[in-house]
Design an enzyme around this catalytic site. Structure first.
Site, mmCIF file in Angstrom:
data_model
loop_
_atom_site.group_PDB
_atom_site.id
_atom_site.type_symbol
_atom_site.label_atom_id
_atom_site.label_comp_id
_atom_site.label_asym_id
_atom_site.label_seq_id
_atom_site.Cartn_x
_atom_site.Cartn_y
_atom_site.Cartn_z
ATOM 1 N N HIS A 1 0.822 -1.213 0.000
ATOM 2 C CA HIS A 1 0.000 0.000 0.000
ATOM 3 C C HIS A 1 0.852 1.257 0.000
ATOM 4 O O HIS A 1 0.568 2.214 -0.719
ATOM 5 C CB HIS A 1 -0.965 0.005 1.184
ATOM 6 C CG HIS A 1 -1.932 -1.137 1.150
ATOM 7 N ND1 HIS A 1 -2.709 -1.497 2.213
ATOM 8 C CD2 HIS A 1 -2.230 -2.045 0.164
ATOM 9 C CE1 HIS A 1 -3.452 -2.559 1.888
ATOM 10 N NE2 HIS A 1 -3.162 -2.906 0.653
ATOM 11 N N HIS B 1 -9.531 -1.724 -4.892
ATOM 12 C CA HIS B 1 -8.401 -2.125 -4.052
ATOM 13 C C HIS B 1 -7.475 -3.091 -4.791
ATOM 14 O O HIS B 1 -6.262 -3.063 -4.593
ATOM 15 C CB HIS B 1 -8.857 -2.733 -2.719
ATOM 16 C CG HIS B 1 -7.697 -2.926 -1.793
ATOM 17 N ND1 HIS B 1 -7.206 -1.912 -1.000
ATOM 18 C CD2 HIS B 1 -6.862 -3.986 -1.614
ATOM 19 C CE1 HIS B 1 -6.143 -2.350 -0.358
ATOM 20 N NE2 HIS B 1 -5.898 -3.617 -0.715
ATOM 21 N N ASP C 1 -3.423 -2.713 -5.233
ATOM 22 C CA ASP C 1 -2.402 -3.741 -4.988
ATOM 23 C C ASP C 1 -1.532 -3.984 -6.234
ATOM 24 O O ASP C 1 -0.327 -4.196 -6.125
ATOM 25 C CB ASP C 1 -3.053 -5.061 -4.556
ATOM 26 C CG ASP C 1 -3.514 -5.028 -3.102
ATOM 27 O OD1 ASP C 1 -3.007 -4.189 -2.325
ATOM 28 O OD2 ASP C 1 -4.374 -5.850 -2.737
ATOM 29 N N HIS D 1 -1.532 -11.176 -5.322
ATOM 30 C CA HIS D 1 -0.131 -10.775 -5.188
ATOM 31 C C HIS D 1 0.815 -11.702 -5.932
ATOM 32 O O HIS D 1 1.813 -11.260 -6.489
ATOM 33 C CB HIS D 1 0.255 -10.689 -3.717
ATOM 34 C CG HIS D 1 -0.442 -9.563 -3.011
ATOM 35 N ND1 HIS D 1 -0.237 -8.245 -3.352
ATOM 36 C CD2 HIS D 1 -1.346 -9.550 -2.012
ATOM 37 C CE1 HIS D 1 -0.992 -7.473 -2.586
ATOM 38 N NE2 HIS D 1 -1.673 -8.236 -1.757
ATOM 39 N N HIS E 1 39.020 -28.879 -20.753
ATOM 40 C CA HIS E 1 37.573 -28.677 -20.580
ATOM 41 C C HIS E 1 36.949 -28.350 -21.915
ATOM 42 O O HIS E 1 36.697 -27.183 -22.205
ATOM 43 C CB HIS E 1 37.339 -27.527 -19.591
ATOM 44 C CG HIS E 1 35.943 -27.479 -19.071
ATOM 45 N ND1 HIS E 1 34.907 -26.834 -19.727
ATOM 46 C CD2 HIS E 1 35.396 -28.019 -17.948
ATOM 47 C CE1 HIS E 1 33.798 -26.937 -19.025
ATOM 48 N NE2 HIS E 1 34.058 -27.646 -17.946
HETATM 49 ZN ZN LIG Z 1 -3.988 -4.552 -0.438
#
Ligand SMILES: [Zn+2]
Length: 440
Positions: A82, A239, A243, A266, A345
């Protein structure tokens, strides 16, 4: 607020915001401070010894449910999304977020407290251009829980989002260009919402001591429980957009593109941030000059050997071709069949050992460190190599461009560098290296 979108911005002055930490329920004070150009947003744990800082970047994101946590070593900062959303959307590129706990204050569960804080500090333009990520072709990521994020080209940063609860309850849609004005008006005050069944076990285990109806909306069946009525009829999807902005801030570049999100979370947001960062790394590698400049701006072989103690057969960088900043440079190594390691190698099938590429990265990173420390009286020892990947074989005749960027130096003794090697426009290897310094 910001009137020059091409330039970086920081906060105008220091200001505080106090409140409750969601997980511990303890009081926390967050102090927002100005920072110089190219600093990015960093969290500072004032309550810990040496007051360590953690950069808000996707590489340091830790997997955790229902929130975004960043950390390095044992140092963590929880629930950063936030405050990051507010800083990023209000146009702040560079700031120090100092806290006396491991989590910012939860406020009312929205970003309103942070927007008010940024209003107090003001936002000031700085003298360096912003870094952008221009979306060139469509990307998408899907999460196991049914989230889908698509990123499309656009000359603005836009988010269009749909959200739906169980049985398609609370289906909502919102679409906007992310600007400081629109964020403040449409998004900032939208609160966190949780499903009762999801938080009940956490409450029972006492894991969200600071959680209450004052900082979250709780959905239980058909019922919507909160201290005050919904602030928007579609507060949930707003909201979700908040996020997304906070999670994508971990890219550290201003995105010019359109995010279309279906039931985001998320984990999916972080996946998209990672995809963007990978693409950016690839693009930076492609931007490597194909001709090797000499003279000013780099170091020739003699100058490299004045700095590095390494000698044949262990000097793995011929020349430094450019210093982009004090903490970022590109070295070059021409790999010939005469390298001693090719004899063994492998006989008849010469491939440059991956560990020699890591050594080359370490040497280029050491040059940055010695130049910064302005002394070669100490010697850097390798402590760890993380995120090591070998993507393509390096063969005799290849010219290897070795990119190194110092990402952390903690005090005098520890430093971290992010490195990759490029051959023919493709990343052949990459690693994150950690060094310690000892007197010679
Ligand atoms: Zn949130």
């Amino acid at each position: 607020m910001p009137s020059t979108p091409e330039f970086q911005h920081t906060v105008g002055k220091t200001a505080n915001f106090s409140g409750t930490a969601l997980h511990t329920g303890e009081k926390v004070t967050l102090k927002l401070q100005p920072a110089p150009v190219d600093h990015g947003i960093k969290f500072k744990r004032k309550d810990l010894q040496d007051e360590p800082t953690i950069e808000a970047r996707i590489e340091d994101r830790k997997t955790v449910e229902r929130a975004t946590m960043i950390g390095e070593g044992s140092v963590r900062v929880h629930t950063v999304e936030h405050v990051l959303a507010a800083l990023w959307a209000m146009g702040v590129d560079n700031a120090i977020v100092e806290m006396d706990a491991n989590e910012p204050p939860i406020g009312d569960g929205s970003a309103q407290g942070y927007v008010d804080l940024i209003r107090k500090t003001g936002v000031t333009a700085q003298e360096e251009h912003r870094r952008f990520f221009d979306v060139r072709d469509t990307k998408y990521v899907e999460s196991k829980t049914g989230g889908l994020l698509v990123l499309l080209p656009d000359n603005k940063f836009r988010i269009s989002c749909t959200q739906a609860g169980p049985n398609n309850q609370f289906s909502q849609f919102f679409s906007m260009e992310v600007t400081p004005q629109l964020f403040e008006r449409e998004i900032a005050s939208a609160r966190t919402f949780v499903y009762y069944e999801d938080v009940k076990p956490l409450m029972d285990k006492n894991l969200i001591k600071g959680g209450s109806l004052e900082n979250a909306i709780v959905v239980r069946g058909e019922a919507v429980l909160s201290k005050e009525p919904l602030r928007f009829p579609d507060e949930f999807v707003r909201h979700k957009i908040l996020d997304i902005i906070g999670d994508l801030a971990l890219v550290g570049r201003r995105i010019r593109g359109h995010v279309v999100a279906v039931k985001p979370g998320h984990a999916a947001n972080a996946e998209l941030a990672r995809a963007i960062t990978r693409e950016q790394t690839r693009r930076s590698a492609l931007a490597t000059p194909r001709t090797i400049p000499s003279g000013d701006g780099g170091l020739d072989t003699d100058q490299v050997m004045e700095i590095l103690p390494h000698r044949f057969p262990f000097l793995m960088v011929d020349r430094i071709i450019s210093f982009e900043t004090e903490t970022k440079c590109v070295g070059v190594k021409t790999v010939t069949i005469n390298e001693p390691f090719f004899q063994g190698h492998f006989p008849g099938h010469p491939v440059m050992p991956g560990v020699m590429q890591i050594e080359a990265m370490a040497q280029v990173a050491s040059i940055l460190l010695f130049k910064l420390a302005k002394t070669t009286s100490r010697i850097g020892y390798f402590m760890s190599a993380d995120e090591v990947k070998f993507r393509k074989p390096v063969l005799p005749g290849d010219t290897m461009f070795i990119h190194a960027e110092l990402t952390k130096s903690r005090g005098e003794r520890l430093a971290k560098a992010k490195c990759h090697c490029v051959v023919n426009d493709a990343i052949v290897s990459e690693a994150e290296l950690m060094f310690t310094f000892l007197d010679r």
